[in-house]
Design an enzyme around this catalytic site. Structure first.
Site, mmCIF file in Angstrom:
data_model
loop_
_atom_site.group_PDB
_atom_site.id
_atom_site.type_symbol
_atom_site.label_atom_id
_atom_site.label_comp_id
_atom_site.label_asym_id
_atom_site.label_seq_id
_atom_site.Cartn_x
_atom_site.Cartn_y
_atom_site.Cartn_z
ATOM 1 C CB THR A 1 66.775 -16.170 72.768
ATOM 2 O OG1 THR A 1 67.316 -17.277 73.506
ATOM 3 C CG2 THR A 1 66.859 -14.910 73.616
ATOM 4 N N GLY A 2 64.695 -18.787 71.785
ATOM 5 C CA GLY A 2 64.658 -19.926 70.863
ATOM 6 C C GLY A 2 63.556 -19.795 69.822
ATOM 7 C CB ALA A 3 62.688 -21.913 66.881
ATOM 8 N NE ARG B 1 74.302 -20.648 74.616
ATOM 9 C CZ ARG B 1 73.424 -20.683 73.601
ATOM 10 N NH1 ARG B 1 73.603 -19.909 72.552
ATOM 11 N NH2 ARG B 1 72.383 -21.492 73.640
ATOM 12 N NE ARG C 1 56.272 -33.288 75.936
ATOM 13 C CZ ARG C 1 57.097 -33.273 74.886
ATOM 14 N NH1 ARG C 1 57.592 -34.415 74.411
ATOM 15 N NH2 ARG C 1 57.442 -32.135 74.333
ATOM 16 C CB CYS D 1 56.008 -31.139 67.580
ATOM 17 S SG CYS D 1 57.539 -32.051 67.274
ATOM 18 C CD GLN E 1 59.189 -36.268 63.539
ATOM 19 O OE1 GLN E 1 58.954 -37.432 63.794
ATOM 20 N NE2 GLN E 1 59.648 -35.425 64.455
ATOM 21 N N GLY F 1 62.073 -29.086 64.317
ATOM 22 C CA GLY F 1 61.985 -29.915 65.518
ATOM 23 C C GLY F 1 63.309 -30.023 66.244
ATOM 24 N NE ARG G 1 64.947 -33.846 62.672
ATOM 25 C CZ ARG G 1 64.231 -33.430 63.724
ATOM 26 N NH1 ARG G 1 63.069 -32.817 63.552
ATOM 27 N NH2 ARG G 1 64.677 -33.645 64.950
ATOM 28 C CG HIS H 1 56.790 -32.238 62.239
ATOM 29 N ND1 HIS H 1 58.008 -31.747 61.829
ATOM 30 C CD2 HIS H 1 56.927 -32.512 63.568
ATOM 31 C CE1 HIS H 1 58.836 -31.731 62.864
ATOM 32 N NE2 HIS H 1 58.210 -32.180 63.923
#
Lengths: 347, 347
Positions: free
Chosen positions: B13-15, B41, B101, B130, B157, B161, B236, B243
């Site tokens: 459900t996220g971006a 949730r 990572r 990213c 950015q 993000g 940001r 970006h």
């Protein structure tokens, strides 16, 4: 001069002109008579200064009789057209445009850095480019202790650098975009609200734009350090009136970070703003309306043992333009440099 | 696998989750069954995929039976909690978080750069940060020809993000500011509309924030070049979902600019966008929704004979996250690397 200075503001109705007037008031500059000059388009409008209402006059060749200081911020072509007339009439011109900045006989002055250069003026003193002034006051305290070898700077420049109408355009653009519209840019070449783009000043053969080359050449002139190597990437961002800069400084030898912070803290025109625990550093909204350039994130560059990095925000209209010009005017009065100039120009 | 792949999207459900689903559709990934997983949730909501309506399930330890590939973008703690369960159940996890990572046995893959690394996976493949992905695809074509010695990068950015709610916050903030209000930031730590600030990820002892250190460490790992020196300043800016980065690259010897442009033009995942006559270069609004990273302003650094500079914009949600993950999934299918992994985990 004990009875005050006759000041003319050329470009009185622009964003910088308005700030010049506010600073003449707030800093209690010893104004005797104030003349407001602008293009014929803006002539006739009335501006309040202290308790007077002053009518803006269209600038003409003979506008400069009895003027001691001209604060010019009407663009390069206007400065080129009228500066010599003003100087011939006995005035000293403090010019905000880029018209004369690189002329050998025109001092380029940031009072915190090279006040002594002002004494060499031949009637014109140039006010440097805004991004260059902001960077200069932040890094010169370090340069004095150990000469900077190379600067790599990326800028985050506000709309104000393109004038009051560009500032308004960002707001109306944002409004339109939020309504789902696709507004056409009119003042700036591309949409700036919720967007950004490389500075749109003309590009040279070396693929650097004029704004970037101002940072290169003016920094060298102000620092009297033609050997400093500078590269700049200038980017316009959707911020209203404060510029930000990410600066990487290379020295010949390591520069102690604690010492760098101490030097910046003690320097005039600069304020160290860094709270590492709260991740709080200079932001444009904090720099807006401030005289000082806010500097933070002073740190050792982990990629190069003799390099430091720092981050700054400064009010583009204030220290980036109007305040620096007023400080030059104050310097002329304080050091009695108006008289010298008048003597020289009448010889 | 000829009858298709069972795919689970964790964080549906996220971006980034939404973009993953759009890309699975548009790139015709051979999905057999699609399982949508999220936090309790978000469970129960329904999402359309192709012609089906799929109900989002709350992720549980036993959510991964019969799943071939898990595309995880639910944050580091969720990935840490469930990745090993998914791998134990025989799935390969392509993880968008930073949790794994830098683990030695987890490949960190950008398919245009190090596809061969994917073959080494032990059940988990990490999708890089990213800003690191965007920089990597732009500069690796040059690095292959002459190894990069040092990178000095400043980022611009977007709000994306920090997630979909940060994007919404910038818009509501802008709306409020235009009405003369002073909105309180809720998602981001400081106001972002008409403002900008250094990336607010936690700061390390070396005074670099986590986002900056990701650019340093992940670039070295992806390039298999631990000797590259990198410094990054991450900022940001009030842009929604692309970006931008100003990148200075130092080599051991001069790098011909024409050759650099040629290499970038020919490289996969990158598009050279520069019109020097029109002063037109990559902008976030042009990069939004694009698969390719837009690169321009490729030029000789006038401050250093063995350095080049370039400017890029890339869609943070797409190539910066979802697209890269889908490309890794495509690579696994194409190179038959799912079977290998399943064999390894069942030995």
């Amino acid at each position: 001069m004990s009875d005050g200075i006759n000041v003319a503001v050329l470009g009185a109705t622009g964003a910088v002109g308005q700030e010049l007037l506010a600073l003449l008031e707030s800093r209690q500059f010893p104004v005797k008579n104030l003349t407001l000059l602008a293009s014929p388009r803006s002539a006739g409008s009335k501006i309040k200064f202290l308790n007077q209402e002053i009518t803006v006059e269209a600038v003409k060749d003979d506008s400069f009789q009895d003027i001691d200081i001209v604060l010019a911020s009407a663009g390069g072509s206007t400065s080129k057209a009228y500066a010599s007339k003003a100087v011939a009439a006995g005035a000293v011109v403090i010019d905000n445009s880029s018209a004369f900045r690189m002329d050998d006989d025109v001092p380029l002055v940031v009072p915190e850095i090279n006040p002594e250069a002002a004494a060499q003026h031949q009637g014109i003193i140039a006010n440097p480019n805004c991004t260059t002034i902001l960077m200069g006051v932040a890094i010169h305290p370090l340069h004095k202790v150990q000469p900077i070898k190379r600067i790599v700077v990326s800028t985050y420049q506000s709309a104000s650098g393109a004038g009051a109408r560009a500032m308004a355009e960002v707001e109306t653009q944002a409004q339109a975009i939020l309504k789902g519209e696709t507004p056409k840019p009119e003042i700036l070449p591309y949409p700036l609200a919720f967007n950004l783009f490389p500075h749109n000043s003309p590009l040279g053969d070396n693929h650097y734009c004029q704004e970037e080359m101002k940072m290169v050449n003016e920094t060298r002139k102000i620092f009297e350090a033609p050997e400093i190597r500078v590269t700049a990437t200038c980017i316009r961002v959707p911020v209203l009136r404060a510029h930000s800069e990410a600066i990487n400084l290379e020295f010949a030898h390591p520069f102690d970070v604690a010492k760098a912070r101490e030097l910046i803290s003690a320097a005039p025109g600069v304020k160290l703003v860094e709270d590492w625990d709260k991740n709080y550093f200079p932001m444009p909204i904090d720099a807006t309306g401030e005289d000082d350039v806010l500097v933070g994130r002073v740190r050792q560059d982990i990629s190069h043992e003799s390099s430091l990095e720092l981050w700054l925000c400064g009010d583009q209209i204030r220290k980036g333009a109007a305040l620096n010009a007023i400080q030059i005017a104050e310097l002329l009065v304080e050091k009695d440099l108006l008289k010298l100039s008048q003597k020289m120009t009448t010889v």
